[in-house]
Enzyme design. Structure first.
Site, mmCIF file in Angstrom:
data_model
loop_
_atom_site.group_PDB
_atom_site.id
_atom_site.type_symbol
_atom_site.label_atom_id
_atom_site.label_comp_id
_atom_site.label_asym_id
_atom_site.label_seq_id
_atom_site.Cartn_x
_atom_site.Cartn_y
_atom_site.Cartn_z
ATOM 1 N N GLY A 186 0.827 -1.212 0.000
ATOM 2 C CA GLY A 186 0.000 0.000 0.000
ATOM 3 C C GLY A 186 0.853 1.251 0.000
ATOM 4 O O GLY A 186 1.166 1.810 1.053
ATOM 5 N N ASP A 238 -0.183 -1.569 4.840
ATOM 6 C CA ASP A 238 -1.120 -0.436 4.743
ATOM 7 C C ASP A 238 -1.931 -0.533 3.446
ATOM 8 O O ASP A 238 -2.169 0.456 2.769
ATOM 9 C CB ASP A 238 -0.317 0.881 4.800
ATOM 10 C CG ASP A 238 -1.192 2.095 5.065
ATOM 11 O OD1 ASP A 238 -2.327 1.935 5.558
ATOM 12 O OD2 ASP A 238 -0.724 3.210 4.776
ATOM 13 N N HIS A 252 -7.959 -2.621 3.882
ATOM 14 C CA HIS A 252 -8.191 -2.559 5.327
ATOM 15 C C HIS A 252 -9.348 -3.420 5.819
ATOM 16 O O HIS A 252 -9.680 -3.385 6.989
ATOM 17 C CB HIS A 252 -8.412 -1.101 5.751
ATOM 18 C CG HIS A 252 -7.127 -0.298 5.734
ATOM 19 N ND1 HIS A 252 -6.214 -0.401 4.704
ATOM 20 C CD2 HIS A 252 -6.606 0.585 6.601
ATOM 21 C CE1 HIS A 252 -5.197 0.408 4.954
ATOM 22 N NE2 HIS A 252 -5.403 1.011 6.097
HETATM 23 N N1 SAH Z 1 0.956 4.128 2.709
HETATM 24 C C1 SAH Z 1 0.257 5.163 1.980
HETATM 25 C C2 SAH Z 1 -1.251 5.045 2.016
HETATM 26 C C3 SAH Z 1 -1.791 3.751 1.471
HETATM 27 S S1 SAH Z 1 -3.505 3.852 1.041
HETATM 28 C C4 SAH Z 1 0.696 6.543 2.498
HETATM 29 O O1 SAH Z 1 1.684 6.626 3.252
HETATM 30 O O2 SAH Z 1 0.096 7.536 2.115
HETATM 31 C C5 SAH Z 1 -3.832 2.201 0.623
HETATM 32 C C6 SAH Z 1 -3.196 1.737 -0.671
HETATM 33 O O3 SAH Z 1 -3.326 0.322 -0.701
HETATM 34 C C7 SAH Z 1 -3.862 2.246 -1.960
HETATM 35 O O4 SAH Z 1 -2.917 2.901 -2.762
HETATM 36 C C8 SAH Z 1 -4.378 0.974 -2.656
HETATM 37 O O5 SAH Z 1 -4.216 0.978 -4.063
HETATM 38 C C9 SAH Z 1 -3.525 -0.104 -2.018
HETATM 39 N N2 SAH Z 1 -4.150 -1.409 -1.981
HETATM 40 C C10 SAH Z 1 -5.392 -1.735 -1.542
HETATM 41 N N3 SAH Z 1 -5.599 -3.044 -1.640
HETATM 42 C C11 SAH Z 1 -4.466 -3.579 -2.154
HETATM 43 C C12 SAH Z 1 -4.067 -4.913 -2.503
HETATM 44 N N4 SAH Z 1 -4.887 -5.940 -2.346
HETATM 45 N N5 SAH Z 1 -2.844 -5.097 -3.036
HETATM 46 C C13 SAH Z 1 -2.002 -4.034 -3.217
HETATM 47 N N6 SAH Z 1 -2.315 -2.771 -2.888
HETATM 48 C C14 SAH Z 1 -3.538 -2.550 -2.367
HETATM 49 MG MG MG Z 2 -3.251 3.649 6.369
#
Ligand code: SAH
Ligand code: MG
Length: 211
Positions: A47, A142, A145
């Site tokens: 993420g 991250d 969720h």
């Molecule tokens: N760490 C980032 C925020 C992450 S937001 C920061 O510091 O700002 C969550 C991210 O997780 C999103 O970009 C989304 O595309 C990714 N995401 C959600 N589900 C996912 C999955 N199954 N595999 C990979 N990425 C995922």
């Molecule tokens: Mg987060």
């Protein structure tokens, strides 16, 4: 080139108004834990979004000549989609008609001179995990969720940590009024396994360490 201090990093992140979901105290904690272990092996995050967390983890990796694998399909989570609460119209590809954080993520890596440190893995966590074999020194979770996704991510990726490796999980809320319970339950289920010890919690960031 000399590596940036946490204050320099935070200042630059603010100056450039880097998009993301990471508080300053959480960013500092990620940076500090990454700095402790980066010399012993690579770091991986699930993420990345526009790379806010990647900038802190990546800068620590750079200082220790290590590597950050930044896993994200860059199609956003449910709440980032068109019409949803956290949708950002600047992160929308009008041709594909899809959310896309990859161009911004890439720009941010260049801005912080991290293209020789951070390896973007443009894939879902599940796909990246399918063929993963490299032992890791730190994992930051991250991504999705939901209960199922947080559980799967924490369980799968924590098993790639070496002894002494750090598991950092974002959006951990002990009380349902504060936020979703997925990451909190996932952390508890890792702890119940017995191969990790609890280290600390900074804001919503939980830190565990492999025995
Ligand atoms: N760490 C980032 C925020 C992450 S937001 C920061 O510091 O700002 C969550 C991210 O997780 C999103 O970009 C989304 O595309 C990714 N995401 C959600 N589900 C996912 C999955 N199954 N595999 C990979 N990425 C995922
Ligand atoms: Mg987060």
């Amino acid at each position: 080139m000399k590596s940036m201090t946490i204050v320099e990093l935070q200042t630059k992140v603010e100056e450039h108004d880097i998009k993301g979901f990471l508080a300053a105290d959480e960013a500092a904690a990620l940076y500090s834990w990454a700095n402790r272990v980066a010399q012993f092996g690579p770091i991986l995050e699930i993420g990345s979004y526009c790379g806010k967390s990647s900038l802190f983890l990546g800068s620590a990796c750079k200082a220790h000549d290590s590597v950050l694998f930044a896993v994200d399909h860059h199609r956003g989570s449910e709440e980032h989609q068109l019409g949803e609460l956290y949708h950002d119209p600047e992160l929308f590809d009008p041709v594909a008609q899809k959310f896309d954080s990859l161009p911004t993520f890439r720009r941010n890596l260049e801005l912080f001179a991290l293209t020789d440190t951070v390896i973007a893995v443009v894939a879902s966590s599940k796909l990246a995990a399918k063929a993963w074999a490299t032992p890791l020194m730190m994992v930051f979770i991250d991504g999705g969720h939901s209960h199922a996704m947080a559980m799967a991510d924490c369980d799968t990726w924590s098993r790639h940590l070496q002894s002494g490796g750090v598991l950092a999980v974002h959006d951990v809320f002990a009380h349902p009024e504060a936020g979703g319970q997925g990451p909190y339950l996932a952390v508890n289920s890792v702890l119940a396994r017995g191969d990790f010890v609890w280290r600390e919690q900074i804001n919503s960031l939980a830190i565990l360490q492999r025995r």
